[in-house]
Design an enzyme around this catalytic site. Sequence first.
Site, PDB file in Angstrom:
ATOM      1  N   ASP A 230      39.358  29.889  36.324  1.00 38.97           N
ATOM      2  CA  ASP A 230      40.260  30.749  37.099  1.00 38.97           C
ATOM      3  C   ASP A 230      40.228  30.354  38.565  1.00 38.97           C
ATOM      4  O   ASP A 230      39.278  29.713  39.032  1.00 38.97           O
ATOM      5  CB  ASP A 230      39.837  32.224  36.938  1.00 38.97           C
ATOM      6  CG  ASP A 230      40.895  33.207  37.438  1.00 38.97           C
ATOM      7  OD1 ASP A 230      42.027  32.783  37.740  1.00 38.97           O
ATOM      8  OD2 ASP A 230      40.570  34.405  37.523  1.00 38.97           O
ATOM      9  N   LYS A 231      41.280  30.765  39.262  1.00 37.68           N
ATOM     10  CA  LYS A 231      41.390  30.566  40.709  1.00 37.68           C
ATOM     11  C   LYS A 231      41.566  31.924  41.361  1.00 37.68           C
ATOM     12  O   LYS A 231      42.248  32.785  40.804  1.00 37.68           O
ATOM     13  CB  LYS A 231      42.630  29.694  40.954  1.00 37.68           C
ATOM     14  CG  LYS A 231      42.924  29.260  42.328  1.00 37.68           C
ATOM     15  CD  LYS A 231      43.779  30.098  43.234  1.00 37.68           C
ATOM     16  CE  LYS A 231      44.971  30.810  42.729  1.00 37.68           C
ATOM     17  NZ  LYS A 231      45.689  31.590  43.775  1.00 37.68           N
ATOM     18  N   HIS A 232      40.946  32.115  42.516  1.00 43.65           N
ATOM     19  CA  HIS A 232      41.144  33.382  43.231  1.00 43.65           C
ATOM     20  C   HIS A 232      41.427  33.083  44.701  1.00 43.65           C
ATOM     21  O   HIS A 232      40.725  32.295  45.328  1.00 43.65           O
ATOM     22  CB  HIS A 232      39.892  34.262  43.113  1.00 43.65           C
ATOM     23  CG  HIS A 232      40.024  35.556  43.856  1.00 43.65           C
ATOM     24  ND1 HIS A 232      40.618  36.660  43.312  1.00 43.65           N
ATOM     25  CD2 HIS A 232      39.672  35.904  45.124  1.00 43.65           C
ATOM     26  CE1 HIS A 232      40.619  37.640  44.199  1.00 43.65           C
ATOM     27  NE2 HIS A 232      40.046  37.201  45.313  1.00 43.65           N
TER      28      HIS A 232
ATOM     29  N   LYS B   2      35.401  38.758  38.444  1.00 43.30           N
ATOM     30  CA  LYS B   2      35.516  37.411  37.863  1.00 43.30           C
ATOM     31  C   LYS B   2      34.439  37.198  36.796  1.00 43.30           C
ATOM     32  O   LYS B   2      34.699  36.604  35.755  1.00 43.30           O
ATOM     33  CB  LYS B   2      35.380  36.343  38.964  1.00 43.30           C
ATOM     34  CG  LYS B   2      36.489  36.404  39.991  1.00 43.30           C
ATOM     35  CD  LYS B   2      37.805  36.035  39.357  1.00 43.30           C
ATOM     36  CE  LYS B   2      38.981  36.444  40.191  1.00 43.30           C
ATOM     37  NZ  LYS B   2      40.266  36.322  39.480  1.00 43.30           N
TER      38      LYS B   2
HETATM   39  N1  URA Z   1      39.621  41.716  47.215  1.00 45.72           N
HETATM   40  C1  URA Z   1      38.756  42.369  46.406  1.00 45.72           C
HETATM   41  O1  URA Z   1      38.903  42.376  45.194  1.00 45.72           O
HETATM   42  N2  URA Z   1      37.723  43.025  46.989  1.00 45.72           N
HETATM   43  C2  URA Z   1      37.525  43.039  48.323  1.00 45.72           C
HETATM   44  O2  URA Z   1      36.574  43.641  48.747  1.00 45.72           O
HETATM   45  C3  URA Z   1      38.432  42.355  49.138  1.00 45.72           C
HETATM   46  C4  URA Z   1      39.468  41.680  48.556  1.00 45.72           C
END
Ligand code: URA
Length: 436
Positions: free
Chosen positions: A79-81, A187
């Site tokens: 996955d990518k975030h 994740k």
């Molecule tokens: N995105 C998230 O899921 N959590 C955070 O604390 C900040 C951005």
Amino acid sequence: MLAQEVIRRKRDGQTLGQTEIKDFIRGLTDGTVSDAQAAALAMAVCCRGMTREEAIGLTLAMRDSGSVMDWQLTGPVVDKHSTGGIGDNVSLMLAPMLAAAGAFVPMISGRGLGHTGGTLDKLDAIPGYQSQPGLEKFKAVVAVAGAAIIGQTADLAPADKRLYAIRDVTATVESVPLITASILSKKLAAGLQYLVLDVKTGSGAFMAEVEEARRLAESLVAVANGAGLRTTALITDMDEPLASAAGNAVEVQNAVDYLTGKQRDDRLSRVTLALGAELLVASGLQPDAATAERRLQVTLSSGEAAERFQHMVTLLGGPADFVARAEHYLPGAPVIRAVHAEGEGTVERIETRMLGLAVIELGGGRRVTTDAIDPAVGLTQLAGKGASVDRDRPLALVHARDEAGFERAAATIRAAYQLGLAPPHQSPLLARVGVP
Ligand code: URA
């Protein structure tokens, strides 16, 4: 455990033990820790920070507050975030590209946050697309199409859901260990094997300064690997929009155009390929970054990535000919007009955050969490840094619900653009943070 003792110890700058952290998070999940206590601990962490061990413990405790997915698939689960930006529709292309290259991509995405857009809001512009299908359906779509992009479910990391809502209203969002645990608990609960993080910096990012972005990237990479998830990060530029479109339906159209080859924005392409290559190399599907990028290009030229995207959309309830006829299915705005700069010249600087605010003003984002989104509005043909603009070449096309909306957005866009000298050419890829 006495919650107030844990809070007191953190308030006084002491290091929390793993059992204390676990017990506190258990209390957060079962309701025996109050909102006031959770807020107090969040503030103490904001002020005092956490060691890496504490952050890993917090991440794992939040992961274990709900179900943890277990995949039995024939390829790596990746996955990518992204930490969020403007015109950042990378997920829409990258998930099917990776699926076509042999990976499985169970992508759990969020809604817009602050001035940034959210993948889930974009996908909701596709008629019929079920973005909250439940875990069983999610698993089935990932197994068959290779990728599924859905919204956060109640079963995954519920402690984060509660803590995030409390942080949101207690000025405790901006804490590196809390952001780290929040992102990574979800994740890890999704059962990933490999993760790449796109940590944005610049005028459209939450971390405007590159050093802040680096601190967050290092924390995320260290904690993720410490918690058993192989992770790397790229720090990428958000000093201008990534795609030439910002909004919901317009970004989906931009992604479809990318997948089908009708239009590929250059900076968007570079970031998408680089992120994808990180995962293909880490998971052993490709030997090195250059070969991996070529493989990803082939998923585009062969039409495989577009097919994967279509398959995902169909299985999740969208039109079976969506990719071929996206213009027909995506909602269009009644007013589509160009906005021009006051004078003429070269784009020197863009206050990118303001472009995100222009989308919100148009109705494409939320002012309060209960707001409904207008999927049709947004911006296209956004001029990038170094572009020449004049009476013929606009700063952007505004897609608005009405004339008043157009006028408001036009004023915000003009204020966001500064004309002057051509900025030096800069790659959108600023740095890589590898496994420590
Ligand atoms: N995105 C998230 O899921 N959590 C955070 O604390 C900040 C951005």
